[in-house]
Scaffold this active site. Structure first.
Site, PDB file in Angstrom:
ATOM      1  N   GLU A 134       0.827  -1.217   0.000  1.00 36.68           N
ATOM      2  CA  GLU A 134       0.000   0.000   0.000  1.00 36.68           C
ATOM      3  C   GLU A 134       0.864   1.271   0.000  1.00 36.68           C
ATOM      4  O   GLU A 134       0.441   2.304  -0.501  1.00 36.68           O
ATOM      5  CB  GLU A 134      -0.920  -0.035   1.237  1.00 36.68           C
ATOM      6  N   THR A 183      -5.749   7.979  -5.499  1.00 37.07           N
ATOM      7  CA  THR A 183      -4.818   8.379  -4.433  1.00 37.07           C
ATOM      8  C   THR A 183      -3.509   8.938  -5.016  1.00 37.07           C
ATOM      9  O   THR A 183      -2.926   9.872  -4.461  1.00 37.07           O
ATOM     10  CB  THR A 183      -4.518   7.177  -3.497  1.00 37.07           C
TER      11      THR A 183
HETATM   12  N1  HSE Z   1      -2.614   8.572   4.181  1.00 37.31           N
HETATM   13  C1  HSE Z   1      -2.970   8.330   2.819  1.00 37.31           C
HETATM   14  C2  HSE Z   1      -3.067   9.652   2.095  1.00 37.31           C
HETATM   15  C3  HSE Z   1      -4.300   7.621   2.779  1.00 37.31           C
HETATM   16  O1  HSE Z   1      -3.624  10.581   2.664  1.00 37.31           O
HETATM   17  O2  HSE Z   1      -2.582   9.770   0.974  1.00 37.31           O
HETATM   18  C4  HSE Z   1      -4.735   7.269   1.388  1.00 37.31           C
HETATM   19  O3  HSE Z   1      -4.318   6.025   1.021  1.00 37.31           O
END
Ligand code: HSE
Length: 308
Positions: A134, A183
């Site tokens: 991830e 994202t």
């Molecule tokens: N912490 C990550 C972001 C969460 O804000 O990009 C999204 O996967």
């Protein structure tokens, strides 16, 4: 043999905790991993949209699938190769909305494959592999353990984590818009460096939010759910976020209004009937902006990933 697991959605960051805080929500994907009957038949990935409302075409069905990538790392860890597997992903968690759909398939694939292999990996290793795939641990930790988790990806690839009890009467409302936000795009708008005063701001808010949750202190929570690391840069991508925050400032029983993960979902934390009191006005704000969104109020999910 086949194993099916259910994995909760998650909302990461919670304001100041960029890449390290997250909470699980009672909305689930189901992931099944099974060995295919015919050796040499390769991997087969099936995606089933249970809600029939999401764009699942963007989910890869080959070696680039995140569940498969995670499973492959687990197999490598035990000196085997992950071939001849059938992976079925039943999605209920909206895709590319900031609700941890990718974390759920990574964690689900890993936990199911680990069961299939008679559990060679402990939870710490699963968390470390999931975080590697991830890129950050804030969604995968609560997806695995449930509840509110803080997590830190360490230099050696391990993940330090802790689960802290979330106050039962703090409700989590998600406003899920009908558009996606990748994202990668949401991370690409973040600057390379942050002014030191903004770093100092987030450090103190992060310390405060942990204390607020630990002591169930609503007044402290209201001051803590703020951010200067990612929200100021992302808010232009999130329709209605600025307007909503202006409207909710100082409203009774509203503890915070933040971007859920990388967005575009917005998370509102409230207590008592704080959200109910303002929901009609919130709907009006979104109508005026021509943004359609699905509004759901949840309690925290506390079980994490379960084999079913
Ligand atoms: N912490 C990550 C972001 C969460 O804000 O990009 C999204 O996967």
């Amino acid at each position: 043999m086949k194993v099916t697991v259910k994995v909760p959605a998650t909302s990461a960051n919670l304001g100041p905790g960029f890449d390290c805080l997250g909470i699980a929500l009672p909305l689930y994907n189901e992931i099944t991993v099974e060995e295919t009957v015919m050796p040499g038949s390769g991997i087969e990935i099936n995606i089933i949209d249970e809600s029939d409302s999401y764009d699942i075409l963007s989910i890869p069905k080959d070696e680039n699938n995140l569940a498969y990538k995670a499973i492959e790392l687990l197999y490598n860890f035990i000196g085997q190769t992950a071939s001849d597997l059938k992976i079925t992903i039943k999605t209920n968690i909206p895709v590319a909305r900031g609700l941890g759909s990718s974390a759920s398939v990574i964690v689900g694939g890993l936990v199911a494959a680990n069961e299939l292999l008679s559990k060679p990996a402990d939870k710490a290793l699963l968390l470390s592999i999931a975080s590697e795939v991830e890129g950050h641990p804030d969604n995968v930790a609560p997806a695995l353990f449930g509840g509110f988790c803080l997590s830190s990806l360490e230099e050696d690839g391990s993940v330090s984590y802790s689960k802290i009890e979330w106050p039962k009467n703090w409700k989590l409302t998600v406003l899920i818009p009908d558009y996606e936000l990748d994202t990668k795009i949401a991370r690409s708008v973040l600057p390379e460096s942050i002014p030191i005063k903004d770093c100092a701001y987030n450090i103190r808010k992060s310390a405060m939010i942990i204390d607020a949750i630990y002591r169930k202190d609503s007044e402290m929570m209201k001051k803590a759910m703020k951010d200067k690391l990612h929200q100021p840069y992302r808010e232009k991508l999130i329709n209605g976020f600025k307007e909503l925050n202006e409207f909710l400032a100082n409203k009774d029983d509203i503890l915070g209004c933040v971007i859920s993960g990388a967005g575009p979902t917005i998370l509102i934390v409230s207590e008592n009937n704080g959200f109910e009191k303002v929901q009609n006005e919130i709907k009006q704000i979104f109508e005026d902006l021509n943004v359609s969104c699905d509004i759901r109020t949840y309690e925290a999910e506390n079980e994490g990933t379960l084999v079913i």
